[in-house]
Scaffold this active site. Structure first.
Site, PDB file in Angstrom:
ATOM      1  N   THR A 130      -4.978   2.553  -6.105  1.00  0.00           N
ATOM      2  CA  THR A 130      -3.974   3.607  -6.166  1.00  0.00           C
ATOM      3  C   THR A 130      -3.812   4.153  -7.580  1.00  0.00           C
ATOM      4  O   THR A 130      -4.056   3.440  -8.559  1.00  0.00           O
ATOM      5  CB  THR A 130      -2.623   3.031  -5.689  1.00  0.00           C
ATOM      6  OG1 THR A 130      -1.594   3.970  -5.960  1.00  0.00           O
ATOM      7  CG2 THR A 130      -2.262   1.728  -6.399  1.00  0.00           C
ATOM      8  N   ASP A 131      -3.326   5.391  -7.679  1.00  0.00           N
ATOM      9  CA  ASP A 131      -3.042   5.944  -9.012  1.00  0.00           C
ATOM     10  C   ASP A 131      -1.816   5.282  -9.646  1.00  0.00           C
ATOM     11  O   ASP A 131      -1.573   5.436 -10.845  1.00  0.00           O
ATOM     12  CB  ASP A 131      -2.854   7.470  -8.938  1.00  0.00           C
ATOM     13  CG  ASP A 131      -1.711   7.928  -8.045  1.00  0.00           C
ATOM     14  OD1 ASP A 131      -1.055   7.081  -7.409  1.00  0.00           O
ATOM     15  OD2 ASP A 131      -1.467   9.155  -7.986  1.00  0.00           O
ATOM     16  N   GLU A 132      -1.042   4.529  -8.837  1.00  0.00           N
ATOM     17  CA  GLU A 132       0.179   3.924  -9.378  1.00  0.00           C
ATOM     18  C   GLU A 132      -0.108   2.860 -10.438  1.00  0.00           C
ATOM     19  O   GLU A 132       0.780   2.485 -11.195  1.00  0.00           O
ATOM     20  CB  GLU A 132       1.034   3.328  -8.250  1.00  0.00           C
ATOM     21  CG  GLU A 132       1.454   4.395  -7.261  1.00  0.00           C
ATOM     22  CD  GLU A 132       2.617   4.006  -6.376  1.00  0.00           C
ATOM     23  OE1 GLU A 132       3.272   2.988  -6.644  1.00  0.00           O
ATOM     24  OE2 GLU A 132       2.875   4.747  -5.409  1.00  0.00           O
ATOM     25  N   TYR A 155       4.530  -3.521  -6.199  1.00  0.00           N
ATOM     26  CA  TYR A 155       3.340  -3.030  -5.476  1.00  0.00           C
ATOM     27  C   TYR A 155       2.231  -2.663  -6.454  1.00  0.00           C
ATOM     28  O   TYR A 155       1.098  -3.138  -6.339  1.00  0.00           O
ATOM     29  CB  TYR A 155       3.708  -1.801  -4.615  1.00  0.00           C
ATOM     30  CG  TYR A 155       2.513  -0.990  -4.167  1.00  0.00           C
ATOM     31  CD1 TYR A 155       1.613  -1.483  -3.223  1.00  0.00           C
ATOM     32  CD2 TYR A 155       2.264   0.291  -4.700  1.00  0.00           C
ATOM     33  CE1 TYR A 155       0.501  -0.742  -2.825  1.00  0.00           C
ATOM     34  CE2 TYR A 155       1.157   1.038  -4.305  1.00  0.00           C
ATOM     35  CZ  TYR A 155       0.278   0.518  -3.368  1.00  0.00           C
ATOM     36  OH  TYR A 155      -0.824   1.250  -2.978  1.00  0.00           O
ATOM     37  N   LYS A 159      -1.493  -4.300  -7.146  1.00  0.00           N
ATOM     38  CA  LYS A 159      -2.731  -3.516  -7.009  1.00  0.00           C
ATOM     39  C   LYS A 159      -3.499  -3.519  -8.337  1.00  0.00           C
ATOM     40  O   LYS A 159      -4.727  -3.651  -8.356  1.00  0.00           O
ATOM     41  CB  LYS A 159      -2.426  -2.072  -6.585  1.00  0.00           C
ATOM     42  CG  LYS A 159      -1.950  -1.889  -5.169  1.00  0.00           C
ATOM     43  CD  LYS A 159      -2.939  -2.266  -4.081  1.00  0.00           C
ATOM     44  CE  LYS A 159      -4.104  -1.328  -3.932  1.00  0.00           C
ATOM     45  NZ  LYS A 159      -4.931  -1.670  -2.729  1.00  0.00           N
TER      46      LYS A 159
HETATM   47  P1  NAD Z   1      -1.031   0.875   5.528  1.00  0.00           P
HETATM   48  O1  NAD Z   1       0.158   0.054   5.158  1.00  0.00           O
HETATM   49  O2  NAD Z   1      -0.878   2.024   6.450  1.00  0.00           O
HETATM   50  O3  NAD Z   1      -2.151  -0.071   6.161  1.00  0.00           O
HETATM   51  C1  NAD Z   1      -2.470  -1.328   5.643  1.00  0.00           C
HETATM   52  C2  NAD Z   1      -3.267  -2.081   6.699  1.00  0.00           C
HETATM   53  O4  NAD Z   1      -3.603  -3.369   6.143  1.00  0.00           O
HETATM   54  C3  NAD Z   1      -2.507  -2.334   7.997  1.00  0.00           C
HETATM   55  O5  NAD Z   1      -3.326  -2.059   9.114  1.00  0.00           O
HETATM   56  C4  NAD Z   1      -2.170  -3.812   7.932  1.00  0.00           C
HETATM   57  O6  NAD Z   1      -2.064  -4.430   9.209  1.00  0.00           O
HETATM   58  C5  NAD Z   1      -3.336  -4.363   7.128  1.00  0.00           C
HETATM   59  N1  NAD Z   1      -2.991  -5.617   6.440  1.00  0.00           N
HETATM   60  C6  NAD Z   1      -1.891  -5.861   5.677  1.00  0.00           C
HETATM   61  N2  NAD Z   1      -1.903  -7.129   5.240  1.00  0.00           N
HETATM   62  C7  NAD Z   1      -3.056  -7.690   5.696  1.00  0.00           C
HETATM   63  C8  NAD Z   1      -3.642  -8.974   5.552  1.00  0.00           C
HETATM   64  N3  NAD Z   1      -3.032  -9.949   4.859  1.00  0.00           N
HETATM   65  N4  NAD Z   1      -4.845  -9.194   6.135  1.00  0.00           N
HETATM   66  C9  NAD Z   1      -5.471  -8.218   6.852  1.00  0.00           C
HETATM   67  N5  NAD Z   1      -4.943  -6.995   7.036  1.00  0.00           N
HETATM   68  C10 NAD Z   1      -3.749  -6.730   6.468  1.00  0.00           C
HETATM   69  O7  NAD Z   1      -1.678   1.310   4.148  1.00  0.00           O
HETATM   70  P2  NAD Z   1      -2.423   2.667   3.733  1.00  0.00           P
HETATM   71  O8  NAD Z   1      -1.426   3.638   3.279  1.00  0.00           O
HETATM   72  O9  NAD Z   1      -3.392   3.022   4.791  1.00  0.00           O
HETATM   73  O10 NAD Z   1      -3.201   2.144   2.442  1.00  0.00           O
HETATM   74  C11 NAD Z   1      -4.500   1.546   2.565  1.00  0.00           C
HETATM   75  C12 NAD Z   1      -5.010   1.194   1.186  1.00  0.00           C
HETATM   76  O11 NAD Z   1      -5.095   2.364   0.384  1.00  0.00           O
HETATM   77  C13 NAD Z   1      -4.120   0.221   0.414  1.00  0.00           C
HETATM   78  O12 NAD Z   1      -4.944  -0.657  -0.291  1.00  0.00           O
HETATM   79  C14 NAD Z   1      -3.332   1.113  -0.523  1.00  0.00           C
HETATM   80  O13 NAD Z   1      -2.971   0.409  -1.695  1.00  0.00           O
HETATM   81  C15 NAD Z   1      -4.351   2.193  -0.822  1.00  0.00           C
HETATM   82  N6  NAD Z   1      -3.802   3.506  -1.170  1.00  0.00           N
HETATM   83  C16 NAD Z   1      -2.872   4.120  -0.363  1.00  0.00           C
HETATM   84  C17 NAD Z   1      -2.416   5.399  -0.679  1.00  0.00           C
HETATM   85  C18 NAD Z   1      -1.421   6.125   0.191  1.00  0.00           C
HETATM   86  O14 NAD Z   1      -0.953   7.197  -0.179  1.00  0.00           O
HETATM   87  N7  NAD Z   1      -1.068   5.615   1.370  1.00  0.00           N
HETATM   88  C19 NAD Z   1      -2.896   6.037  -1.824  1.00  0.00           C
HETATM   89  C20 NAD Z   1      -3.831   5.368  -2.647  1.00  0.00           C
HETATM   90  C21 NAD Z   1      -4.276   4.112  -2.293  1.00  0.00           C
HETATM   91  O1  DAU Z   2       0.371   7.351  -5.333  1.00  0.00           O
HETATM   92  C1  DAU Z   2      -0.248   6.585  -4.339  1.00  0.00           C
HETATM   93  C2  DAU Z   2       0.796   5.782  -3.597  1.00  0.00           C
HETATM   94  O2  DAU Z   2       1.537   6.708  -2.810  1.00  0.00           O
HETATM   95  C3  DAU Z   2       0.197   4.690  -2.717  1.00  0.00           C
HETATM   96  O3  DAU Z   2      -0.470   3.763  -3.527  1.00  0.00           O
HETATM   97  C4  DAU Z   2       1.282   3.994  -1.903  1.00  0.00           C
HETATM   98  O4  DAU Z   2       0.700   3.052  -1.020  1.00  0.00           O
HETATM   99  C5  DAU Z   2       2.026   5.052  -1.096  1.00  0.00           C
HETATM  100  O5  DAU Z   2       3.094   4.441  -0.388  1.00  0.00           O
HETATM  101  C6  DAU Z   2       2.561   6.147  -2.012  1.00  0.00           C
HETATM  102  O6  DAU Z   2       3.621   5.645  -2.858  1.00  0.00           O
HETATM  103  P1  DAU Z   2       4.971   6.481  -3.132  1.00  0.00           P
HETATM  104  O7  DAU Z   2       6.023   5.538  -3.528  1.00  0.00           O
HETATM  105  O8  DAU Z   2       4.694   7.646  -4.005  1.00  0.00           O
HETATM  106  O9  DAU Z   2       5.218   7.059  -1.635  1.00  0.00           O
HETATM  107  P2  DAU Z   2       6.541   7.220  -0.754  1.00  0.00           P
HETATM  108  O10 DAU Z   2       6.150   8.009   0.450  1.00  0.00           O
HETATM  109  O11 DAU Z   2       7.259   5.938  -0.549  1.00  0.00           O
HETATM  110  O12 DAU Z   2       7.472   8.132  -1.670  1.00  0.00           O
HETATM  111  C7  DAU Z   2       7.058   9.409  -2.114  1.00  0.00           C
HETATM  112  C8  DAU Z   2       8.152   9.951  -3.017  1.00  0.00           C
HETATM  113  O13 DAU Z   2       9.317  10.233  -2.211  1.00  0.00           O
HETATM  114  C9  DAU Z   2       8.618   8.958  -4.081  1.00  0.00           C
HETATM  115  O14 DAU Z   2       8.962   9.675  -5.258  1.00  0.00           O
HETATM  116  C10 DAU Z   2       9.883   8.330  -3.470  1.00  0.00           C
HETATM  117  C11 DAU Z   2      10.451   9.467  -2.643  1.00  0.00           C
HETATM  118  N1  DAU Z   2      11.175   9.047  -1.404  1.00  0.00           N
HETATM  119  C12 DAU Z   2      10.538   8.216  -0.548  1.00  0.00           C
HETATM  120  C13 DAU Z   2      11.156   7.799   0.610  1.00  0.00           C
HETATM  121  C14 DAU Z   2      10.464   6.861   1.558  1.00  0.00           C
HETATM  122  C15 DAU Z   2      12.447   9.544  -1.140  1.00  0.00           C
HETATM  123  O15 DAU Z   2      13.025  10.338  -1.917  1.00  0.00           O
HETATM  124  N2  DAU Z   2      13.070   9.135   0.014  1.00  0.00           N
HETATM  125  C16 DAU Z   2      12.478   8.278   0.902  1.00  0.00           C
HETATM  126  O16 DAU Z   2      13.104   7.924   1.934  1.00  0.00           O
END
Ligand code: NAD
Ligand code: DAU
Length: 349
Positions: A130-132, A155, A159
């Protein structure tokens, strides 16, 4: 037949990656390993579950023995590792789960790959990050692949640690690794705890939209299928040992994005203009809330020819249409543990 392990394939991004690989590489066996936590849902993959090159294995990456057994059984040629605890708010409430899955789970997979890949030719361990990990930006600047790590939530700290371990296994043991760090994804099948699907669901049900702080934080949004395309390219063409940043060149202040969403939702639900905006409720800020993320994706564009294919307006509209058409999916995933968690968290605010 080549075998690729995709971890976390029942989750949001993972399900799109599994679908793309199953369809694009019919001669390759795709093994989806997922624990099926609250965020994992096999309904996300109904359309490809009978494909001859697809296998689902339920399992936990924290279980080292199970991971060794899985590698023994399938003799993987490659790993695309997405399994993780992914929600920042949950990491603030329960950091240990994030350390176990995101860090220990990743190291278990690295160990299994190292053990089984005595001959590394043609092998690849691809870690999705992630970019975080880069921390928080001010008003100016972009994260590049050389930006120093500065994770600030449990988180992102987990990561970032897992990224370091992946690089350590490359430098120390010669494991053929590649890493990508992506910005905020949006699209179908995202669990409705994340901003966009949560707010879409709440608007449908005329529930409050909890905006953290003043809503001034900035995120860079990318359509999930564009991320899956980037993952495909990096898996096949990325240089071993390299890192690639992936982003949408699409920065939005939360409150501006939410107002656009409200406007489109009013139109799609045939509600009077301004109806959804009235649901906006400013709540206590997220602890340690990072102010701004923005990605410089020029490396992947220049070296691998990737760029986002969808304009944000089109992606957002498609995403909303998907959630409106898949109400049963939403009701199903919000019916159990999540519903309790969400209610508790919301009441605390
Ligand atoms: P998600 O939470 O939707 O899915 C995660 C999946 O991992 C689920 O299917 C869950 O059952 C599985 N999982 C969790 N713990 C596990 C374990 N111990 N063993 C096996 N499986 C397990 O997540 P996502 O948003 O699809 O993110 C996927 C990946 O991409 C993550 O590594 C996250 O850090 C990364 N990522 C997400 C975003 C985003 O915006 N969502 C952005 C950048 C990177
Ligand atoms: O940048 C990549 C990341 O983006 C991934 O690595 C994470 O897995 C993914 O969850 C996401 O993280 P964020 O914290 O940015 O996403 P989230 O959707 O939780 O929140 C987006 C923005 O909105 C953040 O600034 C918090 C705000 N927010 C979020 C929720 C859930 C609110 O204001 N209200 C809310 O209820």
């Amino acid at each position: 037949m080549q075998s690729i392990l995709i971890t976390g394939g029942a989750g949001f991004i993972g399900s799109h990656v599994v679908r793309l690989f199953v369809k694009q590489y019919p001669d390759c066996r795709i093994v989806n390993l997922d624990k099926l936590t609250y965020a994992g849902n096999l309904e996300n993959l109904r359309d490809i579950e009978d494909a001859p090159n697809y296998v689902f294995e339920k399992g936990d990456i924290v279980d080292a023995e199970a991971m060794f057994a899985l590698f023994e059984k399938y003799q993987f040629d490659g790993v695309i590792h997405l399994a993780a605890e992914s929600h920042v708010d949950r990491s603030i409430a329960n950091p240990m789960e994030f350390i176990h899955t995101n860090l220990v789970g990743t190291v278990n997979l690295l160990n299994a790959a190292r053990h089984f890949w005595k001959d590394i030719s043609g092998k690849r361990f691809y870690h999705i990050s992630t970019d975080e990990v880069y921390g928080s930006l001010g008003d100016e600047g972009l994260f590049t692949e050389t930006t120093a790590y500065d994770p600030r939530s449990p988180y992102s700290a987990a990561k970032a640690s897992s990224d370091h371990f992946v690089r350590a296994w490359h430098h120390t043991y010669g494991l053929p690794v590649v890493i990508s760090n992506c910005s905020n994804n949006y699209g179908p099948n995202q669990f409705p705890e994340k901003l966009l699907p949560l707010f879409i669901n709440n608007i449908i049900n005329s529930k409050p939209l909890p905006v953290y702080g003043k809503g001034e934080n900035v995120r860079d949004w990318l359509y999930v299928i564009d991320h899956a395309r980037a993952i495909d390219l990096i898996y096949h063409k990325g240089q071993i040992g390299e890192t690639y940043n992936i982003g949408g060149h699409n920065e939005w202040k939360n409150i501006d994005l939410i107002k656009v969403l409200c406007k489109i939702m009013d139109q799609k639900l045939s509600r009077e203009a301004g109806t959804s905006e009235k649901l906006i409720t400013y709540v206590k800020d997220r602890a340690g809330h990072d102010m701004r993320y923005a990605i410089d994706a020029s490396k992947i564009q220049e070296e691998l020819g990737w760029k986002p294919s969808l304009q944000f307006e089109e992606g957002l509209s498609k995403t909303i249409d998907w959630y409106l058409a898949n109400k049963a999916w939403m009701d199903n995933v919000t019916s159990g543990e999540y519903q309790n968690y969400y209610t508790e968290q919301y009441e605390k605010r």
